[in-house]
Design a protein around this motif. Structure first.
Motif, PDB file in Angstrom:
ATOM      1  N   VAL A 109       0.925  -1.100   0.049  1.00 31.31           N
ATOM      2  CA  VAL A 109       0.146  -0.068   0.213  1.00 31.31           C
ATOM      3  C   VAL A 109       0.892   1.418   0.073  1.00 31.31           C
ATOM      4  O   VAL A 109       0.591   2.160  -0.698  1.00 31.31           O
ATOM      5  N   LYS A 110       1.793   1.167   0.803  1.00 25.79           N
ATOM      6  CA  LYS A 110       2.780   2.434   0.651  1.00 25.79           C
ATOM      7  C   LYS A 110       3.634   2.526  -0.365  1.00 25.79           C
ATOM      8  O   LYS A 110       3.483   3.716  -0.731  1.00 25.79           O
ATOM      9  N   ARG A 113       0.899   4.183  -3.158  1.00 23.98           N
ATOM     10  CA  ARG A 113       0.186   5.118  -2.765  1.00 23.98           C
ATOM     11  C   ARG A 113      -0.237   6.090  -4.107  1.00 23.98           C
ATOM     12  O   ARG A 113      -1.401   6.542  -3.975  1.00 23.98           O
ATOM     13  N   LYS A 117      -4.356   6.089  -5.669  1.00 26.45           N
ATOM     14  CA  LYS A 117      -4.998   7.617  -5.599  1.00 26.45           C
ATOM     15  C   LYS A 117      -5.291   7.742  -7.055  1.00 26.45           C
ATOM     16  O   LYS A 117      -6.670   8.138  -7.193  1.00 26.45           O
ATOM     17  N   THR A 285      -7.321   0.485   3.481  1.00 19.94           N
ATOM     18  CA  THR A 285      -7.064   0.408   2.308  1.00 19.94           C
ATOM     19  C   THR A 285      -8.204   0.969   1.573  1.00 19.94           C
ATOM     20  O   THR A 285      -8.308   1.887   0.623  1.00 19.94           O
ATOM     21  N   ASN A 288      -9.651   4.227   2.302  1.00 24.81           N
ATOM     22  CA  ASN A 288      -8.715   5.287   1.725  1.00 24.81           C
ATOM     23  C   ASN A 288      -8.806   5.604   0.209  1.00 24.81           C
ATOM     24  O   ASN A 288      -8.372   6.663  -0.488  1.00 24.81           O
ATOM     25  N   TYR A 289      -8.730   4.300  -0.550  1.00 23.77           N
ATOM     26  CA  TYR A 289      -8.686   4.052  -1.877  1.00 23.77           C
ATOM     27  C   TYR A 289      -9.547   3.489  -2.761  1.00 23.77           C
ATOM     28  O   TYR A 289      -9.445   3.317  -3.889  1.00 23.77           O
TER      29      TYR A 289
END
Length: 664
Positions: A109-110, A113, A117, A285, A288-289
């Motif tokens: 995930v990092k 990113r 997005k 995740t 956020n995404y």
């Protein structure tokens, strides 16, 4: 004969060029480029892949079968060369049984990113995102209110001039660059999501990949239902060549179904085989995404909602193809329902503008006076005494006078005082000029109550439980095993049909819905244009709301589709599919069809008929290569989808599932 490729390769080329329907989850290899036949006398003949059906070789000769001419035999052949690029299509794999730790997932995930997005922007693009964030009014307007929203007569555009966007819109069926706006949803998806789906690192988060693949396919189905054949495999594979191949609607439907099934297996495996720490990271995740919620309180790490969403998409597709492939449609629908579909507001999927502190795009579009309520839609609601008529719309915002150009026989009064009537705008009329009601009277017709709309914060649904109930009602009516009766699903669909946020406590709809369910017959209210510029229109609504088991199957289908149409508002894409494939709901004819591309007819003056319903949005190529791709593979794919009937890139060209046949 010499050949710089193996005999097997020549056979593979022949097979590839003659390829038929896509089987479930089949992997294909496509070749793009040129075949050159070299004869011993030095003569060279090059044939582009786009014009070649197959090539066969013998000892010293080659047969080349092209799309334009009869088979050509080339003798004394020295060799055949291939300037060929191979790329695989249809093979977005989901290696969901891979051993992945929570720490590996967190690191992935990092690392991804920026790509994640981009995927989030693709998701927002489904409902009017501009590729850089949440849905915005201008993009939503191009995708919806200038086109499909008007084709199904939810809205009508009151002015023809859009100087800031440099286009005009003469009437509902007039072709303009703006009318291709519905394609922007998939355009944003392919540009922002396809690279993520094809990234190697995303295999370390297979559940996120499965969600993204499902949403990519959701967007693809929306697009093919609007336009027809699509460069689906090339876009899905993130192909970067110069020529793209259009795939048949049927093939895309079958591949999407295969992808849906694979995604569902991934979600099921996750439940029993992933650690709590892994699931917690997946939930974060998604939060956020993905940012699609079924409710405010849903646990994003619970992927059962995505199983239901995927199955509901499969059910939607099955209903679409119920007339062209009824046996397969029945199988898909029964599979979907038995495995679990959306059956509650708690597992709906939607974009919530309220989460970003913004209004539904229709609030601003209404404030601009860029939409008026469609006359046929409002007349339907009035005749059935629908709950929306009690709070969702505003009456005329200006004083209206009978026009000196009023048509003969109009019964409109000489004057209509301000705020005295609910009045919609006939689709197809020539709009006025400007957005100010003082100068353009159409801008003073009924519009949405934007204050109420802002207050109740409607979500932008991808899949609403009321739609699923109506899908199951139609399936049950067709004799499919939906786990209940057509009546039960029909009534549940009506009870959950409102557009307000499910958490809004002062919901006006629910106060009136039980009374609405018992409406036996329409009121017979005619439409009268207060300017008298269009003829009076008697109501085309002859059915009530209350279910009557003694009704014919056709009447029951009309009731189901009519209520589904109302429940879908303001999402018009599914309503337009229903209108084309069933002829319901019954609506007013769309006027001024001479503003179309010439293929749509005026039809009956009293009710919209099949020859007055626009059946697809034509492609608008933006460069010469796109035009070439359309001619080489787009038009042939349209033809192949309709049993090889001659096809044209026109508004009245039927799509694969749009069969000109009785509903039963």
């Amino acid at each position: 004969m010499k050949n710089n490729k193996s005999a097997f390769f020549a056979v593979a080329v022949s097979t590839m060029l003659g390829m038929g329907a896509i089987e479930a989850n089949a992997q294909q290899t496509r070749y793009k480029g040129t075949v050159t036949i070299h004869q011993k006398d030095g003569t060279k003949t090059s044939i582009d892949e786009s014009g070649l059906w197959r090539i066969e070789n013998g000892e010293d000769y080659v047969y080349a079968v092209t799309k334009q001419i009869q088979p050509q035999k080339y003798t004394d052949v020295d060799h055949v060369s291939f300037d060929w690029i191979a790329h695989e299509v249809g093979n977005i794999s989901l290696n969901y049984k891979r051993e992945i730790s929570a720490d590996e997932l967190k690191q992935t995930v990092k690392d991804m990113r920026t790509q994640l997005k981009s995927a989030l922007n693709a998701i927002y693009g489904l409902r009017g995102g501009d590729g850089s964030g949440y849905p915005v009014a201008h993009r939503y307007q191009f995708q919806n209110t200038l086109g499909p929203d008007c084709y199904v007569q939810y809205f009508c555009v009151p002015h023809y001039d859009f100087p800031y966007s440099n286009f005009t819109l003469r009437s509902t069926y007039a072709l303009s660059q703006a009318c291709t706006g519905p394609g922007e949803g998939f355009s944003t998806m392919k540009l922002n999501m396809a690279p993520v789906l094809n990234a190697s690192k995303i295999d370390y988060m297979p559940e996120i990949k499965a969600i993204y693949l499902t949403l990519f396919n959701y967007s693809a189905i929306e697009n093919v239902d609007l336009f027809g054949p699509l460069t689906y495999y090339d876009n899905k594979g993130n192909f970067e060549g110069s020529t793209f191949e259009y795939d048949r609607v049927k093939d895309i439907y079958y591949q999407v179904k295969a992808d849906i099934d694979a995604a569902i297996e991934c979600f099921k495996y996750y439940k029993d085989h992933r650690s709590d720490a892994y699931k917690k990271q997946i939930g974060a995740t998604i939060g956020n995404y993905v940012m699609l919620r079924s409710s405010y309180d849903i646990d994003p790490s619970d992927l059962s909602v995505w199983i239901r969403f995927a199955n509901s998409l499969k059910l939607r597709m099955a209903i679409h193809m119920s007339k062209v492939e009824p046996a397969t449609a029945k199988q898909w629908a029964e599979e979907a329902v038995s495995d679990g579909v959306i059956d509650s507001p708690d597992n709906e999927i939607a974009v919530f503008p309220a989460f970003a502190g913004v209004d539904h795009p229709l609030v601003q579009i209404t404030d601009w006076h860029d939409i008026a309520v469609g006359a046929s839609f409002m007349n339907l609601l009035q005749n059935l005494d629908h709950p929306y008529m009690k709070y969702l719309f505003e009456k005329n915002s200006i004083y209206l006078a009978k026009s000196p150009s009023a048509v003969s026989g109009s019964t409109c009064p000489e004057t209509t005082p301000i705020n005295s009537v609910y009045v919609g705008m006939r689709n197809g009329v020539t709009p006025g000029e400007g957005q100010a009601p003082a100068n353009n009277l159409y801008a003073g017709y009924s519009m949405l109550n934007k204050t109420y709309l802002a207050q109740v914060m409607p979500p932008l649904y991808l899949m609403k439980c009321s739609e699923v109930f109506f899908l199951m009602a139609e399936g049950a009516l067709r004799g499919w095993n939906m786990g209940g009766t057509a009546q039960s699903f029909y009534e549940r669909g009506i009870r959950t049909a409102y557009l307000e946020d499910r958490n809004y406590k002062e919901n006006e709809y629910t106060k009136h819905v039980e009374q609405y369910l018992n409406v036996n017959a329409p009121k017979g209210i005619a439409y009268v244009d207060p300017q008298g510029l269009t003829p009076d229109m008697p109501s085309v609504t002859k059915i009530g709301v209350k279910w009557n088991e003694s009704d014919s199957k056709e009447t029951k289908l009309e009731k189901i589709i009519t209520q589904k149409y109302i429940a879908s508002f303001p999402y018009s894409y599914e309503s337009w599919v229903d209108l084309r494939r069933t002829g319901y709901p019954k609506l007013f004819p769309i006027l001024n069809t001479e503003h179309s591309d010439g293929t749509i007819k005026p039809g009956d003056q009293k009710v919209q008929t099949a020859d007055n319903i626009m059946r697809r949005i034509p492609w608008v190529p933006d460069d010469s290569q796109t035009k070439e791709d359309i001619n080489d593979t787009g038009i042939p794919a349209l033809s192949e989808d309709t049993n090889n009937k001659p096809a044209t890139d026109t508004q009245m060209q039927r799509l694969w599932w749009d069969v000109d046949a009785p509903n039963f």
